[in-house]
Design a protein around this motif. Structure first.
Motif, PDB file in Angstrom:
ATOM      1  N   ALA A  99     -38.460  -5.530 -34.764  1.00 10.41           N
ATOM      2  CA  ALA A  99     -38.991  -4.270 -34.254  1.00 10.41           C
ATOM      3  C   ALA A  99     -38.675  -4.059 -32.772  1.00 10.41           C
ATOM      4  O   ALA A  99     -38.932  -2.992 -32.231  1.00 10.41           O
ATOM      5  CB  ALA A  99     -40.504  -4.233 -34.464  1.00 10.41           C
ATOM      6  N   TYR A 100     -38.097  -5.094 -32.138  1.00 10.10           N
ATOM      7  CA  TYR A 100     -37.930  -5.073 -30.680  1.00 10.10           C
ATOM      8  C   TYR A 100     -37.267  -3.779 -30.186  1.00 10.10           C
ATOM      9  O   TYR A 100     -37.780  -3.107 -29.298  1.00 10.10           O
ATOM     10  CB  TYR A 100     -37.107  -6.283 -30.226  1.00 10.10           C
ATOM     11  CG  TYR A 100     -37.155  -6.494 -28.739  1.00 10.10           C
ATOM     12  CD1 TYR A 100     -38.109  -7.332 -28.180  1.00 10.10           C
ATOM     13  CD2 TYR A 100     -36.274  -5.837 -27.887  1.00 10.10           C
ATOM     14  CE1 TYR A 100     -38.185  -7.518 -26.823  1.00 10.10           C
ATOM     15  CE2 TYR A 100     -36.340  -6.013 -26.520  1.00 10.10           C
ATOM     16  CZ  TYR A 100     -37.296  -6.853 -25.990  1.00 10.10           C
ATOM     17  OH  TYR A 100     -37.370  -7.030 -24.637  1.00 10.10           O
ATOM     18  N   GLY A 101     -36.128  -3.455 -30.765  1.00  8.19           N
ATOM     19  CA  GLY A 101     -35.378  -2.288 -30.298  1.00  8.19           C
ATOM     20  C   GLY A 101     -35.970  -0.971 -30.766  1.00  8.19           C
ATOM     21  O   GLY A 101     -35.667   0.084 -30.206  1.00  8.19           O
ATOM     22  N   LYS A 103     -39.103  -0.099 -30.597  1.00  8.03           N
ATOM     23  CA  LYS A 103     -40.214   0.334 -29.743  1.00  8.03           C
ATOM     24  C   LYS A 103     -39.830   1.566 -28.924  1.00  8.03           C
ATOM     25  O   LYS A 103     -40.634   2.468 -28.722  1.00  8.03           O
ATOM     26  CB  LYS A 103     -40.607  -0.792 -28.785  1.00  8.03           C
ATOM     27  CG  LYS A 103     -41.166  -2.015 -29.483  1.00  8.03           C
ATOM     28  CD  LYS A 103     -42.580  -1.796 -30.001  1.00  8.03           C
ATOM     29  CE  LYS A 103     -43.080  -3.024 -30.721  1.00  8.03           C
ATOM     30  NZ  LYS A 103     -43.878  -2.689 -31.898  1.00  8.03           N
ATOM     31  N   ARG A 104     -38.582   1.558 -28.475  1.00  9.43           N
ATOM     32  CA  ARG A 104     -38.089   2.619 -27.614  1.00  9.43           C
ATOM     33  C   ARG A 104     -38.073   3.966 -28.348  1.00  9.43           C
ATOM     34  O   ARG A 104     -38.174   5.019 -27.745  1.00  9.43           O
ATOM     35  CB  ARG A 104     -36.691   2.197 -27.200  1.00  9.43           C
ATOM     36  CG  ARG A 104     -35.881   3.129 -26.403  1.00  9.43           C
ATOM     37  CD  ARG A 104     -34.598   2.405 -25.990  1.00  9.43           C
ATOM     38  NE  ARG A 104     -33.973   1.749 -27.126  1.00  9.43           N
ATOM     39  CZ  ARG A 104     -32.765   2.082 -27.602  1.00  9.43           C
ATOM     40  NH1 ARG A 104     -32.083   3.032 -27.035  1.00  9.43           N
ATOM     41  NH2 ARG A 104     -32.249   1.448 -28.631  1.00  9.43           N
ATOM     42  N   LEU A 152     -31.458  -0.748 -35.926  1.00 14.20           N
ATOM     43  CA  LEU A 152     -31.254   0.333 -34.966  1.00 14.20           C
ATOM     44  C   LEU A 152     -30.144   1.287 -35.415  1.00 14.20           C
ATOM     45  O   LEU A 152     -29.855   2.262 -34.738  1.00 14.20           O
ATOM     46  CB  LEU A 152     -30.918  -0.248 -33.587  1.00 14.20           C
ATOM     47  CG  LEU A 152     -32.020  -1.120 -32.980  1.00 14.20           C
ATOM     48  CD1 LEU A 152     -31.551  -1.778 -31.703  1.00 14.20           C
ATOM     49  CD2 LEU A 152     -33.256  -0.289 -32.717  1.00 14.20           C
TER      50      LEU A 152
END
Lengths: 361, 309
Positions: A99-101, A103-104, A152
């Motif tokens: 999920a890191y990318g 969030k943006r 992504l």
């Protein structure tokens, strides 16, 4: 070719006086699985990192989907990368890594969760979301890295030797999966590898690089069967090198007088320029066959087994033939008893006179 | 103390073992590990644990002129926790130590970051330069601050020369601020090292991965670099805070009456006041209060970092 997804034009990269990339130009089609293959230090990783935005080229242009990305930071490019060591964030769970990318993008929690689990399912890690990075095996870490990048939906996925840290069996399994995944998502993949078999098995096309230059770009079959130079030929598997006198030249082939092999027809590689009366020739080891029964064919030579290596399904033989300086490499499957051939045995080798390639030096 | 108790077979104590006997935990790695650390263990036991135990015991006794009354009592703790003077001093000590350690971490982090990321080939030189101030005597360094901050000191005369002030600022020295400045200067180098080490250990490809996944420089710092170097930050904070709570020399020399800290009171009890049990109780109270505060700050810090990420 349709408009390329990646268009690299005259790309240069220098570190002080050392030039890592010399005027590299290549195009990668949308949805293509493209490999950069070469020995360590050939500039393939520098090229990949230039596409990702981690290296600033000294000159030249990189266009992704028609737009120049020169001067753009990695977070502003439509590319994502799978790092060689996978770079899994150790303080986050598998799901948080994936999920890191996202969030943006400020998705709703349910939408974010859906995309994360979709990406984890895609790499067959559906039930591993809560695990920590330390609890994962090498193969699983690699899947997390893939999911984290693919979630992504980048235009281009860059892979920096993603399989090199895995053991052989796992590597072969992951090759199959990687290829299937690429077909399923339809994203352009650019893979860096030093493993010729990996490149041959996975790629739609391969760019072979040496010392910062692209030596040849072609499909795996083309690059294996018709290498343009001795270097490329030697890097992709074994090759028996000979030399011969050119008798005749047409647009696509050469007729060459090759000593003990007699007159053979050699494929002329693209960009071949004749430099004199002679040319280098190559024939792949598996194109030489041991004749177990005597046959009445002019295309055979006699030799003596000087050495052999047993590989299970195949045996690699070194056979010294009369009139040749170097012993010939021959690869035989073990169906007919090549593994039982003793050193010193005399054998007849048959060859297809059309199986030779002419090589630029 | 186990080693001092009579009737004990010497070779039953792990501290006394020299040659491993066959069987059990006495052989192999455990035994050689124990043998390796035993000098340190002995040193720590005799010179750290034992004195603390003695102080702890004293804190429950009563001073009876020149002798000690060994009857158990909590009166010393009652005094330590209710007398306004002690609470005041303890509070000031904790606030000063907290200010020094937080400021030290805030100042050390950029320094460590610079050395780790941009130090290049001269990282070791940078680290060496940071330790240079520690080569001068601690006492001399504090005295120098007196010269810098004093009424006719370097700072005041400099500011007057520049015309920024008309008369010397009197509040520079002999107060808590002066103590904080001097302690910060003394301890900063010790805060840099643990942060530097944790930054060095940080895999740079993690930062690149975060960049690749869309993070800006600030996001990379808050989401990757800071959480992963938090152990170094915690250690830096503790290594500065714990000793500064009980610092004695600095407040004594440049703290004036406004900058007095708890160590002065403790020293008085062991010295002029000759009330060792009260001094012991003050010491133990300080130790526990400092540990609690440190633990609280570490917890809050962790929460904060998680919230920022």
């Amino acid at each position: 070719m349709t408009d390329p997804m990646i268009a690299i034009h005259a790309l240069e990269k220098s570190y002080g006086i050392y030039k890592a990339l010399h005027a590299v130009s290549l195009d990668v089609a949308p949805g293509e699985f493209f490999s950069l293959l070469g020995p360590s230090g050939c500039g393939k990783t520098t090229l990949l990192r230039s596409i990702a935005g981690f290296e600033t080229p000294s000159a030249g242009d990189i266009r992704i989907d028609g737009e120049s990305v020169i001067g753009k930071a990695p977070n502003q490019r439509p590319t994502n990368m799978v790092f060689q060591n996978y770079a899994i964030f150790p303080h986050l769970s598998v799901a948080e890594n994936v999920a890191y990318g996202l969030k943006r993008l400020k998705l709703s929690p349910s939408e974010e969760k859906r995309r994360v689990s979709e990406a984890l399912d895609q790499v067959r890690l559906g039930s591993y979301g809560e695990r920590r990075a330390q609890q994962l095996s090498g193969g699983q870490r690699q899947r997390v890295a893939l999911a984290r990048a693919l979630v992504l939906r980048p235009k281009v996925l860059l892979l920096d030797e993603p399989l090199s840290a895995l053991d052989k069996k796992l590597r072969e399994e992951m090759q199959v999966e990687l290829r299937a995944l690429q077909r399923a998502v339809g994203i352009t993949f650019v893979l860096v590898t030093h493993d010729q078999y990996e490149a041959l098995a996975l790629s739609d096309r391969i760019a072979v690089m040496f010392a910062g230059r692209v030596a040849q770009i072609a499909t795996p079959k083309e690059i294996y069967q018709h290498p343009q130079s001795r270097e490329v030929a030697a890097f992709l598997g074994g090759m028996n090198f000979l030399s011969g006198r050119i008798l005749n030249e047409t647009a696509t082939s050469l007729s060459v007088e090759a000593g003990r092999f007699g007159t053979v027809a050699a494929t002329k590689p693209a960009g071949f320029t004749r430099t004199g009366e002679t040319t280098a020739l190559g024939i792949r080891p598996e194109r030489l066959r041991i004749l177990w029964e005597p046959q009445d064919t002019p295309h055979q030579i006699t030799g003596t087994v000087v050495d052999r290596d047993y590989f299970g399904e195949t045996t690699h033989l070194r056979i010294r033939a009369e009139g040749l300086d170097e012993p010939l490499s021959v690869i035989e499957t073990n169906s007919f008893g090549a593994d039982d051939l003793p050193r010193g045995a005399t054998v007849q080798l048959a060859y297809d006179p059309e199986a030779f390639v002419a090589l630029a030096d | 103390m186990a080693a001092a108790s009579p009737g004990r077979e010497p070779d039953q104590s792990p501290l006394h073992r020299t040659a491993p006997a066959p069987g059990g935990w006495r052989t192999g790695e455990a035994a050689s590990g124990l043998a390796l650390i035993s000098p340190t263990l002995l040193y720590a036991a005799f010179l750290l644990l034992l004195p603390i135990l003695i102080v702890f015991a004293y804190s429950f006794w009563t001073q009876d002129f020149l002798t000690i009354d060994h009857t158990f009592t909590l009166a010393n703790y009652r005094a330590a926790l209710t007398e306004p003077i002690y609470l005041d001093l303890l509070g000031r000590s904790l606030i000063n130590a907290l200010s020094v350690s937080v400021l030290a971490v805030l100042m050390a982090y950029p320094l460590a970051y610079f050395i780790s990321f941009y130090g290049g080939a001269s990282k070791n030189l940078w680290l060496f330069l940071i330790t240079v101030p520690c080569w001068t005597s601690y006492l001399l360094r504090i005295m120098s601050w007196k010269i810098v901050l004093g009424y006719n000191g370097v700072l005041n005369s400099g500011l007057m020369r520049l015309g920024l002030i008309d008369k010397p600022i009197e509040t520079l020295v002999y107060n808590s601020n002066a103590v904080i400045i001097a302690l910060l200067h003394s301890w900063l180098a010790f805060a840099v090292l643990p942060i530097f080490v944790s930054l060095e250990k940080l895999d740079r490809s993690l930062i690149e991965a975060a960049h690749d996944l869309g993070d800006t420089a600030v996001q990379r710092f808050l989401r990757i670099i800071l959480p992963l170097t938090l152990p170094g930050v915690t250690y830096a904070f503790l290594i500065v805070m714990i000793p500064t709570v009980g610092d004695y020399i600095t407040p004594k020399l440049i703290g004036g009456s406004d900058g007095v800290m708890i160590a002065t009171a403790i020293q008085a009890q062991f010295g002029k006041a000759a009330n060792w049990p009260l001094g012991a109780a003050l010491s133990i109270t300080t130790m526990i209060a400092a540990s609690l505060l440190a633990g609280l700050v570490v917890l809050v810090g962790r929460r904060l970092v998680r919230a920022l990420a």
